[in-house]
Every structure is written in structure tokens, then in C-alpha cells.
Enzyme design. Sequence first.
Site, PDB file in Angstrom:
ATOM      1  N   ASP A  34      13.839  12.417  52.947  1.00  0.00           N
ATOM      2  CA  ASP A  34      14.166  12.994  54.250  1.00  0.00           C
ATOM      3  C   ASP A  34      13.088  12.483  55.218  1.00  0.00           C
ATOM      4  OD1 ASP A  34      16.281  14.701  55.163  1.00  0.00           O
ATOM      5  OD2 ASP A  34      14.838  16.319  55.539  1.00  0.00           O
ATOM      6  N   ASP A  84      15.015  13.831  47.580  1.00  0.00           N
ATOM      7  CA  ASP A  84      14.036  14.540  48.431  1.00  0.00           C
ATOM      8  C   ASP A  84      12.931  15.268  47.655  1.00  0.00           C
ATOM      9  OD1 ASP A  84      15.796  13.616  50.310  1.00  0.00           O
ATOM     10  OD2 ASP A  84      16.264  15.546  51.210  1.00  0.00           O
ATOM     11  N   LYS A  87      16.678   9.056  55.138  1.00  0.00           N
ATOM     12  CA  LYS A  87      17.814   9.657  55.852  1.00  0.00           C
ATOM     13  C   LYS A  87      17.313  10.675  56.868  1.00  0.00           C
ATOM     14  CE  LYS A  87      18.447  12.861  52.092  1.00  0.00           C
ATOM     15  NZ  LYS A  87      18.026  14.030  52.864  1.00  0.00           N
ATOM     16  N   HIS A 129      12.441  12.474  59.235  1.00  0.00           N
ATOM     17  CA  HIS A 129      12.845  12.819  60.595  1.00  0.00           C
ATOM     18  C   HIS A 129      11.793  12.416  61.633  1.00  0.00           C
ATOM     19  CE1 HIS A 129      16.087  15.136  58.902  1.00  0.00           C
ATOM     20  NE2 HIS A 129      15.311  16.068  58.384  1.00  0.00           N
ATOM     21  N   HIS A 166      10.215  19.646  59.688  1.00  0.00           N
ATOM     22  CA  HIS A 166       9.898  19.238  58.312  1.00  0.00           C
ATOM     23  C   HIS A 166      10.107  17.743  58.158  1.00  0.00           C
ATOM     24  CE1 HIS A 166      14.282  19.618  58.270  1.00  0.00           C
ATOM     25  NE2 HIS A 166      14.268  18.727  57.286  1.00  0.00           N
ATOM     26  N   CYS A 186      20.804  18.989  50.151  1.00  0.00           N
ATOM     27  CA  CYS A 186      20.872  17.528  49.998  1.00  0.00           C
ATOM     28  C   CYS A 186      21.445  17.102  48.639  1.00  0.00           C
ATOM     29  CB  CYS A 186      19.521  16.902  50.283  1.00  0.00           C
ATOM     30  SG  CYS A 186      19.105  17.070  52.049  1.00  0.00           S
ATOM     31  N   HIS A 223      13.347  16.145  66.041  1.00  0.00           N
ATOM     32  CA  HIS A 223      14.695  15.896  65.501  1.00  0.00           C
ATOM     33  C   HIS A 223      15.638  17.050  65.840  1.00  0.00           C
ATOM     34  CE1 HIS A 223      17.781  15.391  62.252  1.00  0.00           C
ATOM     35  NE2 HIS A 223      17.661  14.149  62.672  1.00  0.00           N
TER      36      HIS A 223
HETATM   37  C1  VGL Z   1      17.151  19.384  53.141  1.00  0.00           C
HETATM   38  C2  VGL Z   1      17.481  20.916  54.807  1.00  0.00           C
HETATM   39  C3  VGL Z   1      17.047  20.009  55.748  1.00  0.00           C
HETATM   40  C4  VGL Z   1      17.225  19.078  51.681  1.00  0.00           C
HETATM   41  C5  VGL Z   1      16.719  18.464  54.068  1.00  0.00           C
HETATM   42  O1  VGL Z   1      16.496  18.179  51.208  1.00  0.00           O
HETATM   43  O2  VGL Z   1      18.009  19.753  50.981  1.00  0.00           O
HETATM   44  N1  VGL Z   1      17.546  20.602  53.529  1.00  0.00           N
HETATM   45  N2  VGL Z   1      16.669  18.785  55.372  1.00  0.00           N
HETATM   46 ZN    ZN Z   2      15.835  17.473  56.829  1.00  0.00          ZN
END
Ligand code: VGL
Ligand code: ZN
Length: 215
Positions: A52, A14, A112, A54, A87, A157, A58
Site C-alpha cells: 500500500d 500489505d 497500489k 499512498h 497510513h 486488501c 490521499h
Molecule cells: C488496507 C485499508 C486501507 C489493507 C489498505 O491493506 O487491507 N485497508 N488501505
Molecule cells: Zn490504504
Amino acid sequence: MKINPATDMLGVVDVQPTFMPGGELPVPDGDTVVPTVNRLLRHFPSAFATQDWHPPGHSSFASAHPGHAPGDMIEMDYGPQILWPDHAIQNSAGASLHPALDQSRISLIIRKGFHPGIDSYSAFRENDHRCSTGLAGWLRARSVERLFLCGLAADFCVAWSAEDAIAAGFETIVIEDATRAIAMPLPGGGDSAERARARLAALGVRFLQTNHLES
Ligand code: VGL
Ligand code: ZN
């Protein structure tokens, strides 16, 4: 530690502007990992990245749950879920891999969190612990034994990916100076970064600095 190109793999989690200062879910100093991750990438012949990704609305977004704010915890059918600001919206600038990330050796990108009703922190499976991304099979097909992880966020993550990597039988190493944590204060004291590190250490995940690697 010497990198074995035949059996070692780097996972870049990410590294997206949405998780950096100025983004929608900024991890403190999240942008500072980019040059370190690029340096790491030069040690490995091939790597994978996660993204990430979404859809709008979401179920992990506080905005999808009237009366709730980011940071609230709710109960989903698959268990507790922290609510986040909107996000990593598909196709937004913030959801792209960071433009300065050296993608020349990234041969797989796993997206994801695209199922509207299920969040997905780990590179291996969604938070319902049922839907697999297929990553473990991809790693085994490439004879990977040892997985090095870096990116954002260390306590979500990256941590969930490391936990699943250990469970899947991979020796797992988090490159600490190539991650940054959200460090959310938790009820009962401490924060999510301390808790995640302790949980991973107890599972046998090791922590290393970039300058301790040689190729
Ligand atoms: C993440 C919160 C929500 C991450 C992703 O990349 O750690 N944290 N979505
Ligand atoms: Zn996320």
C-alpha cells in the site's frame, strides 16, 4: 494440500508496519502474521507482494475530507469509500515491507493506492474497477493456475484481491492463519471480517491453514 511449483503462486498482501500494532492503521495482531508468512514463503519457489503506497493527502484519508473521521463512509465518483487514518505514506518507515519479511523469493512488488484520487485494495485493480495493475497478465504469463493469498487485512486488501483473482479465473485459496482482519463493525450487524469471509466463500474461494500445505 500439495504445492505444485509450476502452477501455484503465493501473494503476500500489505505486510507493512503501518498495518501492525504501533502503526498508523493497526490491524489487531497484524504483526503475528510475519513468521507464518515466512514459513509459507518456503513452500513456494516464487511469490509476489503488494505494498500500500499512498501520497500524502490521499483521498482515502479522513484528514483529506474536512468534517470527516476515520471509519466514515463517503461517496466517491467510483462508489462508496471508507475513510481511513493517514497510513502507508510513500517512503515512510511504516510503508516499507516489514523488515523481518523474507523477501528472497518475492520477485514482484505491486504498489497500489498511489493515484491521489483513487483507493486501491485489490492487487489486481484499483477501487474504480477500471485501472488494472497488470497482475492477472503477469500470473498468466507465468502459467499460474492457483493463487494462495496471505497478509493484511483479511477483510479489505486480501478479500478484494481474492475476489478479483476468482473473477480472473484463478483457483483462489486464502491462508487463514497467515492473515488478520480489521473486523470493523458494520451497520445491520456483524463486522467486515464475517461479511468478507461469507462473500468469498460464496464465490468459491477456499480457506486453508499453513500446516495443511506441503511442498
Ligand atoms: C488496507 C485499508 C486501507 C489493507 C489498505 O491493506 O487491507 N485497508 N488501505
Ligand atoms: Zn490504504
